[in-house]
Design a protein around this motif. Structure first.
Motif, PDB file in Angstrom:
ATOM      1  N   ASN A 101       0.851  -1.194   0.000  1.00 33.95           N
ATOM      2  CA  ASN A 101       0.000   0.000   0.000  1.00 33.95           C
ATOM      3  C   ASN A 101       0.884   1.239   0.000  1.00 33.95           C
ATOM      4  O   ASN A 101       1.913   1.268   0.671  1.00 33.95           O
ATOM      5  CB  ASN A 101      -0.900   0.000   1.232  1.00 33.95           C
ATOM      6  CG  ASN A 101      -1.814  -1.199   1.229  1.00 33.95           C
ATOM      7  OD1 ASN A 101      -2.715  -1.289   0.427  1.00 33.95           O
ATOM      8  ND2 ASN A 101      -1.556  -2.145   2.118  1.00 33.95           N
ATOM      9  N   ALA A 102       0.475   2.237  -0.747  1.00 30.35           N
ATOM     10  CA  ALA A 102       1.223   3.492  -0.816  1.00 30.35           C
ATOM     11  C   ALA A 102       0.233   4.643  -0.695  1.00 30.35           C
ATOM     12  O   ALA A 102      -0.744   4.712  -1.445  1.00 30.35           O
ATOM     13  CB  ALA A 102       1.991   3.589  -2.129  1.00 30.35           C
TER      14      ALA A 102
ATOM     15  N   ASP B  15      -2.920  13.269  -4.239  1.00 28.42           N
ATOM     16  CA  ASP B  15      -4.260  12.803  -3.890  1.00 28.42           C
ATOM     17  C   ASP B  15      -4.613  11.435  -4.462  1.00 28.42           C
ATOM     18  O   ASP B  15      -5.769  11.169  -4.804  1.00 28.42           O
ATOM     19  CB  ASP B  15      -5.314  13.830  -4.326  1.00 28.42           C
ATOM     20  CG  ASP B  15      -5.258  15.098  -3.499  1.00 28.42           C
ATOM     21  OD1 ASP B  15      -4.580  15.105  -2.459  1.00 28.42           O
ATOM     22  OD2 ASP B  15      -5.910  16.086  -3.891  1.00 28.42           O
ATOM     23  N   CYS B  16      -3.628  10.566  -4.546  1.00 31.72           N
ATOM     24  CA  CYS B  16      -3.873   9.223  -5.075  1.00 31.72           C
ATOM     25  C   CYS B  16      -3.097   8.198  -4.246  1.00 31.72           C
ATOM     26  O   CYS B  16      -1.886   8.326  -4.066  1.00 31.72           O
ATOM     27  CB  CYS B  16      -3.445   9.157  -6.539  1.00 31.72           C
ATOM     28  SG  CYS B  16      -3.935   7.630  -7.357  1.00 31.72           S
ATOM     29  N   ASP B  17      -3.829   7.209  -3.732  1.00 26.69           N
ATOM     30  CA  ASP B  17      -3.242   6.124  -2.958  1.00 26.69           C
ATOM     31  C   ASP B  17      -3.290   4.841  -3.780  1.00 26.69           C
ATOM     32  O   ASP B  17      -4.016   4.745  -4.769  1.00 26.69           O
ATOM     33  CB  ASP B  17      -4.031   5.892  -1.670  1.00 26.69           C
ATOM     34  CG  ASP B  17      -4.126   7.120  -0.782  1.00 26.69           C
ATOM     35  OD1 ASP B  17      -3.242   7.993  -0.870  1.00 26.69           O
ATOM     36  OD2 ASP B  17      -5.090   7.203  -0.001  1.00 26.69           O
ATOM     37  N   PHE B  18      -2.535   3.858  -3.329  1.00 28.56           N
ATOM     38  CA  PHE B  18      -2.536   2.549  -3.964  1.00 28.56           C
ATOM     39  C   PHE B  18      -2.831   1.515  -2.902  1.00 28.56           C
ATOM     40  O   PHE B  18      -2.242   1.529  -1.825  1.00 28.56           O
ATOM     41  CB  PHE B  18      -1.177   2.256  -4.608  1.00 28.56           C
ATOM     42  CG  PHE B  18      -1.115   0.939  -5.318  1.00 28.56           C
ATOM     43  CD1 PHE B  18      -1.634   0.795  -6.591  1.00 28.56           C
ATOM     44  CD2 PHE B  18      -0.544  -0.168  -4.704  1.00 28.56           C
ATOM     45  CE1 PHE B  18      -1.583  -0.427  -7.252  1.00 28.56           C
ATOM     46  CE2 PHE B  18      -0.488  -1.392  -5.350  1.00 28.56           C
ATOM     47  CZ  PHE B  18      -1.009  -1.518  -6.624  1.00 28.56           C
ATOM     48  N   ARG B  19      -3.771   0.634  -3.186  1.00 24.03           N
ATOM     49  CA  ARG B  19      -4.116  -0.458  -2.278  1.00 24.03           C
ATOM     50  C   ARG B  19      -3.747  -1.775  -2.961  1.00 24.03           C
ATOM     51  O   ARG B  19      -4.343  -2.150  -3.972  1.00 24.03           O
ATOM     52  CB  ARG B  19      -5.612  -0.449  -1.942  1.00 24.03           C
ATOM     53  CG  ARG B  19      -6.067   0.838  -1.296  1.00 24.03           C
ATOM     54  CD  ARG B  19      -5.541   0.965   0.113  1.00 24.03           C
ATOM     55  NE  ARG B  19      -5.872   2.270   0.662  1.00 24.03           N
ATOM     56  CZ  ARG B  19      -5.012   3.047   1.287  1.00 24.03           C
ATOM     57  NH1 ARG B  19      -3.771   2.663   1.469  1.00 24.03           N
ATOM     58  NH2 ARG B  19      -5.382   4.215   1.752  1.00 24.03           N
ATOM     59  N   GLY B  20      -2.746  -2.429  -2.401  1.00 21.09           N
ATOM     60  CA  GLY B  20      -2.280  -3.707  -2.925  1.00 21.09           C
ATOM     61  C   GLY B  20      -2.315  -4.755  -1.826  1.00 21.09           C
ATOM     62  O   GLY B  20      -3.245  -4.795  -1.013  1.00 21.09           O
ATOM     63  N   GLN B  21      -1.265  -5.572  -1.752  1.00 20.71           N
ATOM     64  CA  GLN B  21      -1.186  -6.629  -0.749  1.00 20.71           C
ATOM     65  C   GLN B  21      -1.323  -6.035   0.647  1.00 20.71           C
ATOM     66  O   GLN B  21      -0.640  -5.090   1.001  1.00 20.71           O
ATOM     67  CB  GLN B  21       0.147  -7.369  -0.885  1.00 20.71           C
ATOM     68  CG  GLN B  21       0.228  -8.632  -0.089  1.00 20.71           C
ATOM     69  CD  GLN B  21      -0.744  -9.697  -0.575  1.00 20.71           C
ATOM     70  OE1 GLN B  21      -1.048  -9.814  -1.755  1.00 20.71           O
ATOM     71  NE2 GLN B  21      -1.261 -10.484   0.353  1.00 20.71           N
ATOM     72  N   GLY B  22      -2.261  -6.581   1.440  1.00 21.78           N
ATOM     73  CA  GLY B  22      -2.464  -6.096   2.801  1.00 21.78           C
ATOM     74  C   GLY B  22      -3.414  -4.917   2.900  1.00 21.78           C
ATOM     75  O   GLY B  22      -3.490  -4.275   3.941  1.00 21.78           O
TER      76      GLY B  22
END
Length: 171
Positions: free
Chosen positions: A113-114, A120-127
Motif C-alpha cells: 500500500n502506498a 491525492d492518489c493512494d494505492f491499495r495492494g497486498q495487505g
C-alpha cells in the motif's frame, strides 16, 4: 436480502475476498488479517451480515482477490493519474461518495500500500482493502460502479508499466 450482503456474496462468488466494515470510519468489524490469505465462505459472510446488517462491504486487495486499486481522492488526483494512464484504459471503476474513484487493476506481484504516491492518489495492494459498492459513505451517498466500467462486466486491466515504476519508487 440486504443489498450490501447480496453484493458481498456476489463479489465472493467472483473470487474476491470480502470483509464487513463500519460505515462511519471504514474500519473492519473483525480481525481481518486471515482474509488477506483466504476467502470467507458464503456461510461466514451471511453470519457477518446477520450480526451487523448495516455493515458496509470491502474487497480485500492483493493476491487473495487478484486485484489492486488506485484510490483517487480528488479532481487534482484524477488529473495527476490521468497523465500516467494510457489514452485508452478500460478497467472497472467505482465512484466514491465524495467524487473520487477506485480504479481496479489486476494484482501485480507483491506491491503493498502506498499513500499519496502521486497527488491525492493512494494505492491499495497486498495487505489492503477498499470500500466497495453499494456501501454508504459518511455523507449518506453510496459507492457505485461506473455504469460502463463495472467489475461485473469487465476484467481488471494490467497495471500500466509507468504507474508501476512510480509505485516502486514510492516503497
Amino acid at each position: 436480502m440486504n443489498r450490501t450482503l447480496s453484493e458481498a456474496l456476489r463479489y465472493a462468488e467472483m473470487g474476491f475476498s470480502v470483509i464487513p466494515i463500519q460505515a462511519h470510519d471504514k474500519k473492519p468489524l473483525l480481525a481481518w488479517e486471515r482474509y488477506q490469505k483466504e476467502r470467507a465462505s458464503t456461510e461466514q459472510i451471511e453470519r457477518w451480515w446477520a450480526q451487523k446488517p448495516d455493515a458496509n462491504v470491502a474487497i480485500v486487495t492483493g493476491e487473495v482477490s487478484g486485484v489492486d486499486v488506485l484510490d483517487i481522492d480528488s479532481e487534482k488526483g484524477d488529473e495527476a493519474l490521468s497523465e500516467l494512464l494510457p489514452e485508452v484504459f478500460e478497467t472497472p471503476i467505482a465512484v466514491t461518495p465524495r467524487g473520487g474513484k477506485h480504479i481496479y487493476v489486476a494484482h501485480r506481484g507483491s506491491l503493498g500500500n502506498a499513500v499519496r504516491f502521486i497527488n491525492d492518489c493512494d494505492f491499495r495492494g497486498q495487505g489492503g482493502y477498499v470500500v466497495a459498492p453499494p456501501s454508504t459513505g459518511q455523507n449518506g451517498k453510496t459507492y457505485a460502479w461506473n455504469p460502463y466500467l463495472s467489475i461485473f462486466d469487465l476484467q481488471p486491466a494490467p497495471l500500466p508499466e509507468n504507474i508501476y515504476k512510480v509505485l516502486i519508487n514510492a516503497f
